[in-house]
Design a protein around this motif. Structure first.
Motif, short mmCIF file in Angstrom:
data_model
loop_
_atom_site.label_atom_id
_atom_site.label_comp_id
_atom_site.label_asym_id
_atom_site.label_seq_id
_atom_site.Cartn_x
_atom_site.Cartn_y
_atom_site.Cartn_z
N ILE A 1 24.25 18.20 -9.03
CA ILE A 1 23.09 17.71 -8.40
C ILE A 1 22.59 18.86 -7.73
O ILE A 1 22.61 18.60 -6.43
N PHE B 1 29.23 12.88 -10.54
CA PHE B 1 28.17 14.02 -10.17
C PHE B 1 28.65 14.35 -8.90
O PHE B 1 29.36 13.89 -8.29
N ALA C 1 20.87 17.34 -15.01
CA ALA C 1 21.69 16.28 -14.29
C ALA C 1 20.91 14.92 -14.78
O ALA C 1 21.84 13.88 -15.32
N VAL D 1 17.47 11.58 -9.95
CA VAL D 1 18.78 11.58 -10.78
C VAL D 1 19.28 9.94 -10.67
O VAL D 1 19.77 9.44 -11.79
#
Length: 255
Positions: free
Chosen positions: A182, A208, A192, A230
Protein backbone atom coordinates in the motif's frame (compact mmCIF):
# COMPACT_ATOMS: atom_id res chain seq x y z
CA UNK A 1 17.31 10.52 10.75
CA UNK A 2 18.36 7.16 9.30
CA UNK A 3 18.77 6.95 5.54
CA UNK A 4 16.85 4.05 3.96
CA UNK A 5 18.83 0.93 3.11
CA UNK A 6 18.35 -0.27 -0.46
CA UNK A 7 18.93 -4.00 -1.12
CA UNK A 8 21.30 -4.95 -3.91
CA UNK A 9 19.95 -5.12 -7.44
CA UNK A 10 21.17 -6.55 -10.72
CA UNK A 11 20.99 -9.91 -12.46
CA UNK A 12 22.57 -12.01 -9.69
CA UNK A 13 20.39 -10.44 -6.99
CA UNK A 14 17.32 -11.10 -9.11
CA UNK A 15 18.28 -14.74 -9.63
CA UNK A 16 18.88 -15.19 -5.89
CA UNK A 17 15.45 -13.75 -5.11
CA UNK A 18 13.80 -16.04 -7.62
CA UNK A 19 15.64 -19.05 -6.19
CA UNK A 20 14.55 -18.11 -2.65
CA UNK A 21 10.91 -18.05 -3.80
CA UNK A 22 11.09 -21.60 -5.17
CA UNK A 23 13.38 -23.22 -2.58
CA UNK A 24 12.56 -24.41 0.96
CA UNK A 25 8.83 -24.12 0.35
CA UNK A 26 6.20 -25.21 2.86
CA UNK A 27 2.86 -25.56 1.07
CA UNK A 28 -0.23 -24.00 2.61
CA UNK A 29 -3.49 -25.06 0.99
CA UNK A 30 -5.84 -22.10 0.89
CA UNK A 31 -9.63 -22.41 0.99
CA UNK A 32 -11.18 -22.13 -2.46
CA UNK A 33 -14.53 -20.85 -1.22
CA UNK A 34 -13.56 -17.73 0.73
CA UNK A 35 -11.48 -14.60 0.36
CA UNK A 36 -9.25 -13.46 3.23
CA UNK A 37 -7.32 -10.21 3.65
CA UNK A 38 -4.61 -9.43 6.19
CA UNK A 39 -3.41 -5.84 6.58
CA UNK A 40 0.12 -5.52 7.95
CA UNK A 41 2.53 -2.73 8.85
CA UNK A 42 6.30 -3.16 8.81
CA UNK A 43 8.94 -1.71 11.17
CA UNK A 44 6.54 0.10 12.46
CA UNK A 45 6.05 3.90 12.63
CA UNK A 46 3.86 5.59 15.24
CA UNK A 47 1.65 6.84 12.41
CA UNK A 48 0.81 3.21 11.57
CA UNK A 49 0.10 2.47 15.24
CA UNK A 50 -2.08 5.56 15.55
CA UNK A 51 -3.73 6.65 12.29
CA UNK A 52 -3.38 3.24 10.63
CA UNK A 53 -4.92 1.34 13.55
CA UNK A 54 -7.74 3.86 13.88
CA UNK A 55 -8.73 3.40 10.22
CA UNK A 56 -8.75 -0.40 10.57
CA UNK A 57 -10.69 -0.26 13.83
CA UNK A 58 -13.35 1.95 12.25
CA UNK A 59 -14.05 -0.98 9.94
CA UNK A 60 -14.04 -3.42 12.86
CA UNK A 61 -10.74 -4.94 11.73
CA UNK A 62 -7.37 -5.62 13.33
CA UNK A 63 -3.93 -5.62 11.74
CA UNK A 64 -0.57 -7.29 12.13
CA UNK A 65 2.35 -5.08 13.16
CA UNK A 66 5.82 -6.42 12.36
CA UNK A 67 8.05 -4.82 14.97
CA UNK A 68 11.79 -4.15 14.72
CA UNK A 69 12.62 -3.27 18.32
CA UNK A 70 15.86 -1.58 17.30
CA UNK A 71 13.72 1.26 15.94
CA UNK A 72 11.61 1.61 19.10
CA UNK A 73 11.48 5.13 20.50
CA UNK A 74 13.60 6.50 17.66
CA UNK A 75 13.08 8.37 14.42
CA UNK A 76 13.69 6.97 10.94
CA UNK A 77 12.87 8.16 7.43
CA UNK A 78 9.31 6.98 8.25
CA UNK A 79 9.12 9.46 11.14
CA UNK A 80 8.77 8.69 14.87
CA UNK A 81 8.69 4.96 15.57
CA UNK A 82 6.61 2.87 17.95
CA UNK A 83 7.16 2.74 21.70
CA UNK A 84 5.93 0.79 24.74
CA UNK A 85 2.62 2.65 24.81
CA UNK A 86 1.91 1.71 21.20
CA UNK A 87 2.58 -1.97 21.90
CA UNK A 88 0.25 -1.93 24.89
CA UNK A 89 -2.58 -0.12 23.12
CA UNK A 90 -2.40 -2.27 20.00
CA UNK A 91 -2.37 -5.58 21.86
CA UNK A 92 -5.17 -4.43 24.17
CA UNK A 93 -7.25 -3.59 21.08
CA UNK A 94 -6.66 -7.03 19.56
CA UNK A 95 -4.00 -6.26 16.95
CA UNK A 96 -1.18 -8.75 16.42
CA UNK A 97 2.44 -7.84 17.20
CA UNK A 98 4.79 -9.89 15.04
CA UNK A 99 8.55 -10.18 14.45
CA UNK A 100 10.66 -8.25 11.93
CA UNK A 101 14.17 -8.78 13.45
CA UNK A 102 15.78 -6.35 15.90
CA UNK A 103 18.20 -4.68 13.50
CA UNK A 104 16.10 -4.87 10.32
CA UNK A 105 18.72 -7.11 8.74
CA UNK A 106 18.79 -8.11 5.08
CA UNK A 107 18.82 -11.93 5.40
CA UNK A 108 20.95 -12.24 2.26
CA UNK A 109 23.71 -10.09 3.76
CA UNK A 110 24.28 -11.88 7.11
CA UNK A 111 24.91 -15.44 8.24
CA UNK A 112 21.80 -17.40 9.10
CA UNK A 113 23.09 -17.87 12.66
CA UNK A 114 23.43 -14.10 13.06
CA UNK A 115 19.98 -13.58 11.59
CA UNK A 116 18.48 -16.00 14.11
CA UNK A 117 20.37 -14.34 16.98
CA UNK A 118 18.95 -10.98 15.94
CA UNK A 119 15.45 -12.43 16.04
CA UNK A 120 16.10 -13.68 19.58
CA UNK A 121 17.31 -10.19 20.48
CA UNK A 122 14.13 -8.72 19.04
CA UNK A 123 11.93 -10.95 21.16
CA UNK A 124 13.89 -10.15 24.33
CA UNK A 125 13.58 -6.42 23.64
CA UNK A 126 9.84 -6.62 22.96
CA UNK A 127 9.32 -8.65 26.15
CA UNK A 128 11.28 -6.01 28.07
CA UNK A 129 8.89 -3.41 26.61
CA UNK A 130 5.97 -5.33 28.10
CA UNK A 131 4.82 -7.53 25.22
CA UNK A 132 3.12 -10.64 26.58
CA UNK A 133 1.54 -12.16 23.46
CA UNK A 134 3.30 -14.79 21.35
CA UNK A 135 5.30 -13.80 18.29
CA UNK A 136 3.68 -16.16 15.78
CA UNK A 137 4.30 -14.34 12.50
CA UNK A 138 7.44 -13.06 10.77
CA UNK A 139 8.18 -10.78 7.83
CA UNK A 140 11.57 -10.63 6.11
CA UNK A 141 12.94 -7.06 6.10
CA UNK A 142 12.98 -5.79 2.51
CA UNK A 143 11.42 -9.14 1.57
CA UNK A 144 14.93 -10.58 1.32
CA UNK A 145 15.02 -14.28 2.15
CA UNK A 146 17.35 -17.22 1.63
CA UNK A 147 16.54 -20.94 1.52
CA UNK A 148 18.49 -21.43 4.77
CA UNK A 149 16.65 -18.66 6.60
CA UNK A 150 13.29 -19.94 5.34
CA UNK A 151 14.02 -23.43 6.65
CA UNK A 152 15.28 -22.19 10.02
CA UNK A 153 12.43 -19.72 10.64
CA UNK A 154 9.71 -22.16 9.59
CA UNK A 155 10.42 -24.07 12.80
CA UNK A 156 9.72 -20.94 14.87
CA UNK A 157 6.92 -19.02 13.15
CA UNK A 158 3.57 -20.05 11.69
CA UNK A 159 4.05 -17.82 8.63
CA UNK A 160 6.92 -15.99 6.92
CA UNK A 161 5.93 -13.04 4.74
CA UNK A 162 7.82 -11.49 1.84
CA UNK A 163 7.08 -8.59 -0.51
CA UNK A 164 6.49 -10.30 -3.86
CA UNK A 165 3.46 -8.34 -5.04
CA UNK A 166 0.74 -10.88 -5.73
CA UNK A 167 -2.19 -12.68 -4.09
CA UNK A 168 -1.67 -16.05 -2.40
CA UNK A 169 -3.83 -18.59 -4.20
CA UNK A 170 -3.93 -22.37 -4.42
CA UNK A 171 -0.93 -23.97 -2.72
CA UNK A 172 0.83 -20.93 -1.27
CA UNK A 173 4.28 -21.01 0.34
CA UNK A 174 3.81 -20.27 4.04
CA UNK A 175 7.60 -19.77 4.22
CA UNK A 176 7.44 -16.75 1.89
CA UNK A 177 3.92 -15.44 1.49
CA UNK A 178 3.26 -12.92 -1.23
CA UNK A 179 2.16 -9.43 -0.23
CA UNK A 180 0.86 -6.36 -2.04
CA UNK A 181 2.18 -2.92 -1.01
CA UNK A 182 0.00 0.00 0.00
CA UNK A 183 2.40 2.62 -1.31
CA UNK A 184 3.78 3.98 -4.57
CA UNK A 185 1.60 7.06 -4.91
CA UNK A 186 -1.69 7.03 -6.77
CA UNK A 187 -0.55 4.37 -9.26
CA UNK A 188 0.42 2.04 -6.41
CA UNK A 189 -2.83 2.65 -4.56
CA UNK A 190 -4.85 1.85 -7.67
CA UNK A 191 -2.98 -1.47 -7.98
CA UNK A 192 -3.78 -2.24 -4.34
CA UNK A 193 -7.45 -1.39 -4.88
CA UNK A 194 -7.59 -3.63 -7.97
CA UNK A 195 -6.01 -6.50 -6.00
CA UNK A 196 -8.75 -6.17 -3.38
CA UNK A 197 -11.49 -5.91 -6.00
CA UNK A 198 -10.25 -9.07 -7.73
CA UNK A 199 -11.14 -11.15 -4.66
CA UNK A 200 -14.83 -10.93 -5.56
CA UNK A 201 -14.00 -12.76 -8.81
CA UNK A 202 -11.17 -15.05 -7.69
CA UNK A 203 -10.74 -15.92 -4.01
CA UNK A 204 -7.40 -16.12 -2.22
CA UNK A 205 -5.44 -14.77 0.73
CA UNK A 206 -4.39 -11.20 0.03
CA UNK A 207 -1.88 -9.79 2.45
CA UNK A 208 -1.13 -6.09 2.28
CA UNK A 209 1.88 -4.35 3.77
CA UNK A 210 2.33 -0.67 4.56
CA UNK A 211 4.69 1.55 6.52
CA UNK A 212 3.97 5.18 7.49
CA UNK A 213 0.44 6.58 7.25
CA UNK A 214 0.64 10.38 7.06
CA UNK A 215 -0.37 13.30 4.90
CA UNK A 216 3.10 13.57 3.38
CA UNK A 217 4.18 9.92 3.27
CA UNK A 218 7.48 8.46 2.20
CA UNK A 219 7.60 6.47 -1.03
CA UNK A 220 6.97 3.39 1.13
CA UNK A 221 3.99 4.95 2.90
CA UNK A 222 0.50 6.19 2.16
CA UNK A 223 -1.85 8.95 3.19
CA UNK A 224 -4.80 8.27 5.53
CA UNK A 225 -7.18 8.81 2.60
CA UNK A 226 -5.28 6.29 0.45
CA UNK A 227 -5.41 3.67 3.21
CA UNK A 228 -9.12 4.31 3.66
CA UNK A 229 -9.72 3.85 -0.07
CA UNK A 230 -7.95 0.50 -0.01
CA UNK A 231 -9.98 -0.49 3.06
CA UNK A 232 -13.20 0.46 1.29
CA UNK A 233 -12.22 -1.73 -1.67
CA UNK A 234 -11.60 -4.60 0.75
CA UNK A 235 -15.01 -4.07 2.35
CA UNK A 236 -16.69 -3.94 -1.07
CA UNK A 237 -15.01 -7.23 -2.06
CA UNK A 238 -16.75 -9.09 0.77
CA UNK A 239 -13.45 -10.57 1.99
CA UNK A 240 -12.96 -11.48 5.64
CA UNK A 241 -10.22 -9.41 7.30
CA UNK A 242 -8.02 -11.25 9.80
CA UNK A 243 -4.61 -10.85 11.36
CA UNK A 244 -1.89 -13.10 9.96
CA UNK A 245 -2.06 -15.27 13.08
CA UNK A 246 -5.84 -15.65 12.97
CA UNK A 247 -5.91 -16.27 9.22
CA UNK A 248 -3.47 -19.18 9.27
CA UNK A 249 -5.11 -20.60 12.40
CA UNK A 250 -8.47 -20.69 10.62
CA UNK A 251 -6.92 -22.32 7.58
CA UNK A 252 -5.24 -24.99 9.69
CA UNK A 253 -8.33 -25.78 11.75
CA UNK A 254 -10.88 -25.37 8.98
CA UNK A 255 -12.95 -22.91 11.01
Amino acid sequence: MNAPYIPSSGLLAGLNRRWARFAARQPLNLPSDRAIVSITFDDFPKSAAGIGAEILEQHGWRGTYYASAGFAGGVTHHGPMFDCGDLQRLTAAGHEIACHTYSHFDARQVRTADFLADIERNERALRAMGLETALDSFAFPYGEATPASKRALSERFSTLRGVHADINRGGADRNLLKSVPIDGGEAGIERAIEAAASLSRHTGWLTFYAHDVQENPTQWGCTPDQLERVCQAIADSGAEVLTMRDAVHQMETGT
